[in-house]
Design an enzyme around this catalytic site. Structure first.
Site, mmCIF file in Angstrom:
data_model
loop_
_atom_site.group_PDB
_atom_site.id
_atom_site.type_symbol
_atom_site.label_atom_id
_atom_site.label_comp_id
_atom_site.label_asym_id
_atom_site.label_seq_id
_atom_site.Cartn_x
_atom_site.Cartn_y
_atom_site.Cartn_z
ATOM 1 N NE ARG A 36 54.019 -32.225 60.148
ATOM 2 C CZ ARG A 36 53.367 -31.995 59.028
ATOM 3 N NH1 ARG A 36 52.236 -31.320 59.047
ATOM 4 N NH2 ARG A 36 53.841 -32.425 57.880
ATOM 5 C CE LYS A 199 44.332 -31.959 44.577
ATOM 6 N NZ LYS A 199 44.777 -30.572 44.745
ATOM 7 N N GLY A 376 55.624 -33.376 51.858
ATOM 8 C CA GLY A 376 56.112 -32.667 50.672
ATOM 9 C C GLY A 376 57.616 -32.492 50.717
HETATM 10 P P1 AMP Z 1 47.541 -36.756 50.573
HETATM 11 O O1 AMP Z 1 47.411 -35.519 51.398
HETATM 12 O O2 AMP Z 1 47.683 -36.497 49.109
HETATM 13 O O3 AMP Z 1 48.570 -37.726 51.121
HETATM 14 O O4 AMP Z 1 46.136 -37.486 50.682
HETATM 15 C C1 AMP Z 1 45.652 -38.046 51.851
HETATM 16 C C2 AMP Z 1 44.165 -38.252 51.697
HETATM 17 O O5 AMP Z 1 43.893 -39.063 50.570
HETATM 18 C C3 AMP Z 1 43.542 -38.944 52.872
HETATM 19 O O6 AMP Z 1 42.773 -38.018 53.600
HETATM 20 C C4 AMP Z 1 42.700 -40.042 52.243
HETATM 21 O O7 AMP Z 1 41.386 -40.107 52.757
HETATM 22 C C5 AMP Z 1 42.634 -39.636 50.785
HETATM 23 N N1 AMP Z 1 42.418 -40.787 49.898
HETATM 24 C C6 AMP Z 1 43.090 -41.948 49.882
HETATM 25 N N2 AMP Z 1 42.561 -42.790 48.982
HETATM 26 C C7 AMP Z 1 41.512 -42.155 48.423
HETATM 27 C C8 AMP Z 1 40.556 -42.529 47.445
HETATM 28 N N3 AMP Z 1 40.577 -43.730 46.861
HETATM 29 N N4 AMP Z 1 39.609 -41.626 47.098
HETATM 30 C C9 AMP Z 1 39.584 -40.416 47.691
HETATM 31 N N5 AMP Z 1 40.466 -40.004 48.628
HETATM 32 C C10 AMP Z 1 41.421 -40.870 48.997
#
Ligand code: AMP
Length: 394
Positions: A36, A199, A376
């Protein structure tokens, strides 16, 4: 909506307030991916070349109005100085800020400490935000909005400040919007979206809105277990948002009605603990043991996802397929990234996390059509939402 660009004005010798997105990942105070900062350099250089003095406003994490030392922008100032080759003066938001800003000479850069240390930046109260923006506006004659990763936020330095001064979009924002516009107006089909990350609650809105626009959605990451739960499968100790199961069931039904291919994993890499050293086992997605959690999509699923991706002519990807930070659970993300590099069409990787993931896994930026700095923000753009930071520059 057309945004005002720097090329629409004369900014030679101006005092500029520049909103950047310098929200980079840090581990123990060390920047782990400076993408970034690098992406912000084009506008910074353009302004320096035009003899401007620049006051940069940026944020790091979510300190929620508290001065959390681990979220100071000091390490970012140091890296920015290294990358730009220009001294970066660092300043707190103090009563003499405007005076210091006004005294900057042409081609000088000042970076202000994490703007989210100020509760007013993210306040829900319009008056509070306007008060902070009014103070900040005293620093310069011109506002340049270049923090794409924050344009979906109605924050003082993103929205109100842009309304108080003559304001223009920087190069990064212009590029990002151009790419996203291509995705939203007549993308070459088939158009596939690959979503992962932690999530479902972050992405359920985008999935729902995209169902009318895409041919295929593939889902992996932690969010997939809410989908598997909605299909009545046992998911052991995996991440799940039970309150969203009814909504996810509706999504699955709508996808079927609309003829959108919703691709879910058929196998999962499970482990006993959320730990880099927890032993990985591959199981069928209907056989996740009660005492284990899914940490990656399995190899069969990764191959399926890759085949689906390669059959598309336009692909947008946001969110890792598994816990890519742990090498035992990074295969799904790696295979998906590799597939994207083999698409003969437009590919966009969206979001700081996904960008960091592909770089950490050894893929060069140039392998992808475009790497967006905003997760986002790009998702909300694709959803068709109005983004306050862009509205203010329009
Ligand atoms: P986000 O910020 O929502 O894009 O989430 C990214 C994070 O999701 C990363 O740090 C991953 O380690 C985590 N992640 C991906 N798959 C899983 C999983 N099966 N269980 C827990 N965390 C996960």
């Amino acid at each position: 909506m057309s945004i005002r660009k720097l090329s629409d004005t004369s900014f030679q010798n101006k005092k500029v307030l520049l909103r950047c997105d310098l929200n980079v990942p840090l581990k123990n105070g060390v920047i782990t991916d400076d993408g970034r900062i690098v992406a912000s350099l084009s506008t910074i250089r353009k302004l320096l070349d035009a003899n401007c003095s620049i006051v940069i406003i940026a944020h790091l994490g979510r300190p929620k109005g508290e001065r959390k030392p681990e979220l100071s922008l000091r390490p970012i100032a140091a890296r920015l100085q290294e990358l730009s080759g220009v001294e970066v003066i660092f300043s707190d938001i103090a009563p003499d800020l405007a005076e210091k800003a006004r005294n900057l000479k042409p081609k000088q850069i000042m970076l202000i400490e994490n703007i989210r240390y100020e509760a007013a930046e993210t306040s829900k109260d319009d008056t509070e935000r306007m008060k902070l923006a009014t103070e900040l506006a005293k620093c310069a004659d011109l506002y340049v909005g270049d923090g794409f990763g924050a344009v979906h936020r109605k924050h003082a330095s993103v929205y109100e400040l842009a309304k108080l001064l003559p304001s223009f979009a920087g190069d990064l924002v212009v590029n990002e919007v151009e790419v996203l516009q291509k995705l939203t107006t007549n993308p070459t089909r088939p158009y596939g979206v690959i979503l992962g990350g932690a999530k479902v609650s972050d992405k359920i809105g985008v999935i729902s809105n995209l169902l009318n626009k895409v041919d295929l959605i593939a889902i992996g990451g932690g969010m997939v277990f809410t989908f598997l739960a909605a299909k009545g499968m046992k998911i052991g100790k995996s991440l799940v948002e039970n309150d969203l199961v009814p909504e996810v069931k509706q999504l699955l039904k709508r996808a079927e009605e609309l003829g959108v291919k919703l691709v879910l994993p058929v196998d999962i890499v499970v482990a006993h603990e959320f730990d880099a050293n927890s032993a990985p086992t591959i199981v069928d997605c209907s056989e996740i043991p009660d005492d284990q959690m899914g940490l990656d999509i399995g190899p069969k699923s990764a191959r399926n996802f890759a085949d689906e991706i390669k059959s598309c002519k336009t692909v947008f990807w946001n969110g890792p397929m598994g816990v890519f930070e742990f090498s035992n659970f990074s295969n799904g993300t790696k295979v998906v990234a590799q597939a994207l590099t083999e698409v003969s069409g437009m590919t966009v990787v969206g979001g700081g996390d996904s960008a960091a993931a592909v770089r950490q896994l050894g893929f060069a930026d140039s392998k992808f059509g475009y790497i967006s700095t905003g997760g986002g923000a790009s998702l909300e753009y694709l959803e068709g939402k109005e983004l306050p930071g862009l509205v203010a520059l329009s």
